[in-house]
Every structure is written in C-alpha cells, then in structure tokens.
Enzyme design. Structure first.
Site, PDB file in Angstrom:
ATOM      1  CB  CYS A   7      -0.926  -0.014   1.214  1.00 60.52           C
ATOM      2  SG  CYS A   7      -2.079   1.384   1.298  1.00 60.52           S
ATOM      3  CB  CYS A  50      -6.946  -2.014   6.609  1.00 59.75           C
ATOM      4  SG  CYS A  50      -6.535  -1.862   4.860  1.00 59.75           S
TER       5      CYS A  50
END
Length: 358
Positions: free
Chosen positions: A101, A198
C-alpha cells in the site's frame, strides 16, 4: 511548503498534520477511501479503512482548521493491494499488504496526484526519519524503536523520499503523541492503534482467502513425503506457521511441527521440525533503492518482518536482485516477504524474497 497530509483517522496522522500546521506549512488533509463499501473493510476503531475513520479524520481536520478532502482510491487499492495479496497467497508466497500500500498507493498514486495539484510533499504519521545532505534525501529508523516503521517504507525510491515528510520520526514516543493529541483537543487521542490487515475486518485471513480462491482439499506431508494431515487449500498457509495445522499423525519425537513449504501446483503443504526452517541465504528479486543502486558486496543489517530483528548479513547486489548471506541462521522466512537492508539506522533498500536456503 504546500503539504498534503494523509489522514487515516488515527492519532498519529492527526498529530503529524498538526505539527506541520505549527511549522507554518500550507496543509491540506486528505483521507483515502479504499473501499466502495467501507463497512466491509473494518468495523470499530481498529483500522484505517472504516467509515468511522473517515469521520474521525474530518473532525481532526476541523479542529486543526485545515481544508479536508476524501479521495477515492478504491479501484486502485483493490487492484494493487488486495488482488496482489490474493495472487501472492495463491502462488504459495506471503505478501505484506501494508508495504504494498505504501509503495503503490500512499507514495505513488497519492503523491502523483498531489504533485499534479501543486503540492510539494505528502506527509504521513509513520514513525521514520528523513534527512537531507549532500544533495540526497536519506531514510532512517525512528528514534522510537518500539514504533519504528521504516521497514514498510523500505520500498520507497529517492524521488518519493524527496517529497515525503514524517513529522513523528525524530524523538516522539507514542504516549507523547497521545498526550499531544489530547492537549490539542483531538477526540481521537485515546483511539486504539490499528491492527491486522485493514481489508480483512474479521482478522480471519484464511476465511478471506477461501472466499476469493475457494476450497480445494489437499494433503499435508512430512519431510519424507508421508501424509500426516489434510487441508482445504494450500493458499491458507505460510512458511513458519505452527497453529491451525490439525495434523492427524503426531511427530515421532512429540515436538511441534511447522510449515516448511507450500506447493500451490500440487496443492500440498509440507511440515517439519523448527530446525528445518533454518535459513542462512536469501535470494531477493525486484530490488529497490532509497537513494541509489549500490552494486557489489557489502555488510548490512537485514530485516524480514515489520517488527522483526535486524540481522547482520552480507549483501551482494546486482541490477536484477540481491543475495543475502546471514551471519547466523534465522527461522521461518517465507518467499513473498520483503527483505529490507540497512546501513546502521539508514535504510538502503529492499527486495522481495524469492527463495531461501540453509
């Protein structure tokens, strides 16, 4: 400077933005929407992708008196992070989605858009340091060792680092950050830290992978090739894993066994004693460099997990990859993980682990 402050909705990024305001920068807060349906990624105050997090980020921006926007990166996140995560497990490797990410979203897509809009830098709440000298920008570990996040930033290149700010990296302990947030009237001062992945709200990685890849029965083998158990998909295992094996045949010596290999083609998982996990040599591909390519052989400290130990090693680098020879054996190193190499506290670069050897 005009600074784009990435605000996750957590206390770290909020205090980082506040410090930039205090320093006199022109700060704009941005929250990244990483899912078309945020409630599918995280519930409560545990992560960085929930609807609650976006509200928390907006409230923090209001307290700081800075403009705030939500940017939709859901499609790119799904392709570059989530799909990559699934594909890596399907191939028998163990990826780090937070590192991916940072590489693909926060310091690539966001920075690219921010610079196009006239911003000079992107700032985050990561615990790491950047230093400028001799015409270069260098990345260093945080002085707060317990919170150091330089490992997941090891994929950044020189151009990205020149446009990155980490206001918390110098001398800040987490308790100080929370106290500072409370003193500033930020309601998220007591918000728990994020944990786990997440985009897997339950924390059930195996269940998430089953939902994407299906179930496919296969054998668990010992080092001699004998069947000692069964599984519902090799994609749910990683090298070094001990729990969740449910072996039907106990080890002859009664000692615990660990995953030593995952074969996605044969859909088999091999287990063995801890000693069989010993690794002295790491072959890395897709090398990255935080400053410049460093060819040849040199001594370094190498870290293979976000909160793992930095291990003395010798690194031999070429344009195509790196060979890392550890000074002492390490255990449970899985293909797909990142190896980040340091010169003391300075990050030199990283590579994706392709293979290991004893």
């Amino acid at each position: 400077m005009r600074v784009l402050a990435a605000m996750s909705g957590g206390v770290d990024s909020a205090v980082a933005a506040a410090r930039l305001v205090d320093a006199g920068h022109e700060v704009v807060g941005v929250h990244l929407a990483l899912s078309k349906n945020p409630e599918t990624y995280r519930s409560g105050a545990r992560g960085c992708c929930s609807l609650e997090d976006s509200h928390d980020a907006r409230r923090a921006a209001d307290v700081l008196g800075i403009p705030f926007y939500v940017w939709d990166f859901a499609e790119r996140f799904a392709e570059d992070v989530v799909s990559d995560f699934v594909a890596e497990y399907a191939a028998g490797r163990t990826p780090n989605p937070c590192l991916r990410c940072n590489e693909k979203i926060k310091f690539a897509a966001v920075l690219e858009r921010g610079r196009a809009l006239g911003f000079d830098a992107v700032a985050t709440g990561h615990y790491a340091r950047v230093r400028t000298g001799g015409g270069r920008v260098s990345l260093y570990r945080s002085r707060e060792a317990a919170k150091d996040q330089s490992y997941v930033l090891g994929v950044l290149d020189a151009d990205q680092l020149q446009h990155s700010l980490f206001p918390l990296g110098d001398d800040t302990a987490k308790a100080q950050v929370r106290a500072e947030a409370a003193a500033r009237g930020l309601s998220l001062a007591k918000k728990p830290d994020s944990h786990d992945i997440c985009f897997i709200p339950t924390g059930d990685t195996a269940g998430f992978l089953h939902s994407r890849l299906g179930r496919r029965s296969g054998d668990i083998l010992d080092g001699a090739g004998e069947v000692v158990g069964a599984h519902s998909g090799s994609h749910q295992f990683t090298v070094g894993q001990r729990h969740g094996l449910h072996l039907s045949v106990p080890a002859a010596d009664g000692q615990p066994r660990y995953v030593t290999a995952v074969d996605p083609v044969r859909n088999t998982v091999t287990v063995g004693p801890r000693a069989s996990l010993a690794v002295r040599v790491i072959e890395g591909i897709r090398p990255t460099w935080t400053e410049q390519y460093v060819p040849g052989t040199w001594d370094a400290l190498v870290q293979v997990r976000a909160h793992g130990e930095a291990m003395p090693a010798t690194v031999t680098a070429s344009a195509d990859g790196v060979r890392i020879e550890l000074a002492a054996a390490a255990f449970g190193i899985a293909p797909g993980q990142a190896a980040v190499y340091y010169d003391g506290d300075r990050v030199v670069g990283s590579a994706t682990i392709a293979a290991t050897a004893a």
